[in-house]
Design a protein around this motif. Sequence first.
Motif, mmCIF file in Angstrom:
data_model
loop_
_atom_site.group_PDB
_atom_site.id
_atom_site.type_symbol
_atom_site.label_atom_id
_atom_site.label_comp_id
_atom_site.label_asym_id
_atom_site.label_seq_id
_atom_site.Cartn_x
_atom_site.Cartn_y
_atom_site.Cartn_z
ATOM 1 N N ASN A 203 17.107 60.821 18.637
ATOM 2 C CA ASN A 203 16.152 61.352 19.542
ATOM 3 C C ASN A 203 14.772 61.005 20.655
ATOM 4 N N THR A 204 14.271 61.454 19.214
ATOM 5 C CA THR A 204 12.881 61.474 19.502
ATOM 6 C C THR A 204 12.635 59.956 20.142
ATOM 7 N N TYR A 205 13.558 59.111 19.563
ATOM 8 C CA TYR A 205 12.344 57.824 21.142
ATOM 9 C C TYR A 205 12.733 57.076 21.895
ATOM 10 N N LEU A 206 14.571 58.598 21.851
ATOM 11 C CA LEU A 206 15.137 57.857 23.367
ATOM 12 C C LEU A 206 14.255 57.755 24.557
ATOM 13 N N ASP A 207 14.243 56.658 25.575
ATOM 14 C CA ASP A 207 13.647 57.033 26.800
ATOM 15 C C ASP A 207 15.072 57.984 27.865
ATOM 16 N N PHE A 208 15.031 59.156 27.575
ATOM 17 C CA PHE A 208 15.725 60.565 27.987
ATOM 18 C C PHE A 208 15.189 61.104 28.033
ATOM 19 N N PRO A 209 15.063 62.074 29.148
ATOM 20 C CA PRO A 209 14.397 63.437 28.731
ATOM 21 C C PRO A 209 15.839 64.861 28.134
ATOM 22 N N HIS A 210 15.276 65.688 27.509
ATOM 23 C CA HIS A 210 16.244 66.347 26.780
ATOM 24 C C HIS A 210 17.118 66.224 26.055
ATOM 25 N N VAL A 211 17.488 64.849 25.381
ATOM 26 C CA VAL A 211 17.625 64.429 24.884
ATOM 27 C C VAL A 211 18.343 65.405 23.280
ATOM 28 N N LEU A 231 41.285 48.705 23.358
ATOM 29 C CA LEU A 231 40.131 49.934 22.916
ATOM 30 C C LEU A 231 39.030 49.751 23.142
ATOM 31 N N GLU A 232 38.102 51.014 23.613
ATOM 32 C CA GLU A 232 37.590 50.939 24.101
ATOM 33 C C GLU A 232 36.451 52.221 23.531
ATOM 34 N N VAL A 233 35.202 51.412 23.836
ATOM 35 C CA VAL A 233 34.271 52.210 23.391
ATOM 36 C C VAL A 233 33.042 52.493 24.624
ATOM 37 N N ALA A 234 32.822 53.613 24.627
ATOM 38 C CA ALA A 234 31.756 54.584 25.259
ATOM 39 C C ALA A 234 30.777 54.947 24.694
ATOM 40 N N LEU A 235 29.853 54.935 24.769
ATOM 41 C CA LEU A 235 28.144 55.228 24.689
ATOM 42 C C LEU A 235 27.830 56.327 24.974
ATOM 43 N N GLY A 236 27.045 57.243 24.734
ATOM 44 C CA GLY A 236 27.066 58.408 25.790
ATOM 45 C C GLY A 236 25.561 59.079 25.140
ATOM 46 N N ILE A 237 24.976 60.262 25.517
ATOM 47 C CA ILE A 237 23.358 60.971 25.279
ATOM 48 C C ILE A 237 24.170 62.468 25.659
ATOM 49 N N THR A 238 23.768 63.606 24.942
ATOM 50 C CA THR A 238 24.172 65.063 25.967
ATOM 51 C C THR A 238 22.570 66.213 24.963
ATOM 52 N N SER A 239 22.914 66.764 26.355
ATOM 53 C CA SER A 239 21.683 67.794 25.934
ATOM 54 C C SER A 239 21.274 68.711 25.040
#
Length: 287
Positions: A203-211, A231-239
């Motif tokens: 969280n602290t170094y990802l360049d994306f707001p409000h992670v 097999l499929e792989v998905a990566l993501g983030i959420t606030s």
Amino acid sequence: MFTAEEMRSLPLCFSDIEDPRRPQGRRHRLQVVLGIAAGATPCGMSGYKSMADWAGGLGQQARERFDCRRENKHYVVPSEFVIRDCLVRVEPGTLGRALNLWNQAWGMQDSALAIDGKTMKNALDETICQTHILSVVGHESKTCYAQKKWASYPFTVKGNQPTLEHDIAVQFENCGTSDYVEVTPADHGRIDTRRIWCSTAVNTYLDFPHVGQAFRIERECINKKTGKCSLEVALGITSRTQQEASSQRVLEVNRGHWSIESVYYCRSRPLVFSFVGRCQGLCGSAK
């Protein structure tokens, strides 16, 4: 699909819309025409003819609930021409506001929203630029919202964000046992297994707001007939933080996001008839 009260309330939600047609020759009130079109849309009727066919199949009791015109002791419904004439004349924003008011009173409440954008083909705005459309769709109600304030986000990271994608992938290289596993019923001849891992370490170094947290989802699909496995792989983030959303909830929201892909856009004027979140385009295509 509709209760008697819902049928009666549909035409009433359009009662404040001014009829743009000439007074001469009107057989059906505008609010009745719009109410029937609104009722036909969630039943899968996405075109003028199919809406008229759906209306023609209504019984006398249902027609009475829609407040249809009564002739020779029978209730009659508007024709395809009348439905088309009314829909192309009514301003889409006015129509959408009326439907949103109906949905607030009778529709389902959404716990999450899916957001997606499209660029319309051969459609230019007043500045001679291509028209871009942003849609926000509720997971449960399938309502298409014009805008939603103060909302948290789930965001699937793809190749157009290479640095962000790489940072998340590195975090989950040795992810171990998954935080949650979901096995869906063997519908359509396949077995789907979804696994999710969540982490706050990046969280602290990802360049994306409000992670709030990052996640990795694996989708394993086994064809029951052939035994072939993909097999499929998905990566993501959420606030949402881990206190606000568990791994199970993040997986549910991510899966629900793809419901927005079933939303259709149109550019026939450009009227998009969105009833209780089921945006049904009457023509056109998007890329």
